[in-house]
Scaffold this active site. Structure first.
Site, mmCIF file in Angstrom:
data_model
loop_
_atom_site.group_PDB
_atom_site.id
_atom_site.type_symbol
_atom_site.label_atom_id
_atom_site.label_comp_id
_atom_site.label_asym_id
_atom_site.label_seq_id
_atom_site.Cartn_x
_atom_site.Cartn_y
_atom_site.Cartn_z
ATOM 1 C CG ASP A 22 -2.172 0.924 1.089
ATOM 2 O OD1 ASP A 22 -2.168 1.458 0.084
ATOM 3 O OD2 ASP A 22 -2.744 1.202 2.203
ATOM 4 C CG HIS A 39 -0.967 2.787 -9.198
ATOM 5 N ND1 HIS A 39 -0.873 2.083 -8.232
ATOM 6 C CD2 HIS A 39 -1.909 3.405 -9.575
ATOM 7 C CE1 HIS A 39 -2.090 2.594 -7.441
ATOM 8 N NE2 HIS A 39 -2.528 3.215 -8.253
ATOM 9 C CG LEU A 134 8.924 -17.386 -3.393
ATOM 10 C CD1 LEU A 134 9.176 -17.220 -2.035
ATOM 11 C CD2 LEU A 134 9.196 -16.007 -4.032
HETATM 12 C C1 IPE Z 1 -5.192 -2.710 -0.023
HETATM 13 O O1 IPE Z 1 -5.073 -1.430 -0.261
HETATM 14 C C2 IPE Z 1 -5.194 -3.533 -1.218
HETATM 15 C C3 IPE Z 1 -4.129 -3.482 -1.772
HETATM 16 C C4 IPE Z 1 -3.159 -3.196 -1.462
HETATM 17 C C5 IPE Z 1 -4.141 -4.249 -3.113
HETATM 18 P P1 IPE Z 1 -6.090 -0.210 -0.189
HETATM 19 O O2 IPE Z 1 -5.353 1.161 -0.492
HETATM 20 O O3 IPE Z 1 -7.017 -0.422 -1.275
HETATM 21 O O4 IPE Z 1 -6.717 -0.323 1.185
HETATM 22 P P2 IPE Z 1 -7.880 0.672 2.152
HETATM 23 O O5 IPE Z 1 -9.001 0.812 0.935
HETATM 24 O O6 IPE Z 1 -7.335 1.876 2.375
HETATM 25 O O7 IPE Z 1 -8.064 -0.141 3.400
HETATM 26 C C1 IPE Z 2 -1.830 0.171 -3.244
HETATM 27 O O1 IPE Z 2 -1.446 1.684 -3.362
HETATM 28 C C2 IPE Z 2 -2.072 -0.260 -4.655
HETATM 29 C C3 IPE Z 2 -3.304 -0.736 -4.832
HETATM 30 C C4 IPE Z 2 -4.411 -0.522 -3.718
HETATM 31 C C5 IPE Z 2 -3.922 -1.080 -5.976
HETATM 32 P P1 IPE Z 2 -2.706 2.748 -3.229
HETATM 33 O O2 IPE Z 2 -3.209 3.135 -4.638
HETATM 34 O O3 IPE Z 2 -3.803 2.262 -2.323
HETATM 35 O O4 IPE Z 2 -1.830 4.070 -2.442
HETATM 36 P P2 IPE Z 2 -2.631 4.908 -1.646
HETATM 37 O O5 IPE Z 2 -2.911 4.276 -0.314
HETATM 38 O O6 IPE Z 2 -3.515 5.842 -2.085
HETATM 39 O O7 IPE Z 2 -1.374 5.920 -1.164
HETATM 40 MG MG MG Z 3 -4.232 2.409 -0.340
#
Ligand code: IPE
Ligand code: IPE
Ligand code: MG
Length: 254
Positions: A22, A39, A134
């Site tokens: 995240d 991303h 792995l």
């Molecule tokens: C969790 O991250 C899902 C992934 C890393 C794929 P999110 O950014 O979607 O989580 P929330 O919505 O903040 O809980």
């Molecule tokens: C995680 O990063 C990637 C996915 C959930 C696909 P985020 O896109 O949730 O990044 P933040 O949480 O907005 O910083």
């Molecule tokens: Mg996120």
């Protein structure tokens, strides 16, 4: 270290590592860039962490790449994530083979666009080793609650078919009905980006996982930080409901 120097008995004791990757969006926003950049940068970290896990003697790695809830993001972002996933699979495939990493995936995969499913199938075929160093499981369009619902449905079908008695439904039967029954439960869950929540990840499997949350955003997470998390894990006492004295006396008698 090179991944040929695998430690077969890692002293940190992590067989299965799960990671909630995240913070890509915040990484980009902090640089006044669009989320796309975050991303892209995040996708680049995956290869290094997979190889680092091989070096650390971890045998199972589950990465949370896209949740069932992530379908609710703006459509342009969802499309970008799908395209990035395909690009990433194309650029990482040979590295997986070189390191004897088998790729598998789990989730509501039927919701993924066909071009993503085709690419996943190609890389899965290309990396299906009899004895992988792995196994890397990508959680895609994955929801922990959906996985439990799917398991319940499978069990109900066996009961209806007459091959399973409701009295026989046990934790073991339930676990065997999950998406990846061959995976041990995760020993350690790492969440980057500093949020203290599980966001619908591995709800059944995480019953006794140790949790490591780091403020580091996923695009900045590197093998040094992975090593810190594993070192912290090895200092934890996993009691599984017992007392500390019981755990210590069991360890002393080994
Ligand atoms: C969790 O991250 C899902 C992934 C890393 C794929 P999110 O950014 O979607 O989580 P929330 O919505 O903040 O809980
Ligand atoms: C995680 O990063 C990637 C996915 C959930 C696909 P985020 O896109 O949730 O990044 P933040 O949480 O907005 O910083
Ligand atoms: Mg996120």
């Amino acid at each position: 270290m090179d991944s040929s120097e695998v430690n077969p008995n890692p002293e940190h004791g992590v067989r299965h590592l799960a990671i909630i990757m995240d913070g890509n969006g915040r990484w980009a926003e902090a640089r006044r860039l669009g989320r796309t950049f975050g991303h892209r940068q995040g996708a680049r970290r995956v290869e290094d962490i997979v190889v680092a896990c091989c070096d650390q003697g971890i045998t199972h790695l589950t990465l949370y790449a896209f949740s069932t809830e992530n379908w609710n993001r703006p459509w342009a972002e969802v499309q970008l994530l799908m395209r990035l996933l395909v690009q990433q699979l194309r650029s990482i495939d040979k590295k997986l083979v070189k390191n004897r990493v088998s790729l598998v995936c789990q989730g509501s995969l039927e919701r993924l666009p066909a071009f993503v499913r085709l690419e996943l199938a190609r890389v899965e075929r290309m990396t299906s080793f009899a004895e992988p160093k792995l196994t890397l499981c990508l959680s895609l369009s994955y929801g922990g609650r959906q996985e439990l619902v799917d398991a319940a449905r499978k069990i109900a079908q066996s009961v209806r078919a007459g091959t399973l008695d409701p009295e026989q439904i046990s934790e073991a039967v339930f676990a065997a009905s999950l998406y990846r029954p061959e995976f041990p439960d995760p020993d350690l869950l790492i969440r980057t980006g500093g949020e203290y929540r599980v966001s619908n990840f591995l709800l059944w499997q995480m019953a006794y996982s140790e949790i490591f949350v780091t403020e580091t955003l996923w695009p900045d997470f590197d093998r040094n930080e992975l090593a810190d998390a594993l070192a912290e894990f090895s200092r934890r006492e996993r009691r599984f409901g017992k007392t500390s004295a019981q755990v210590r006396s069991a360890e002393a008698s080994v």
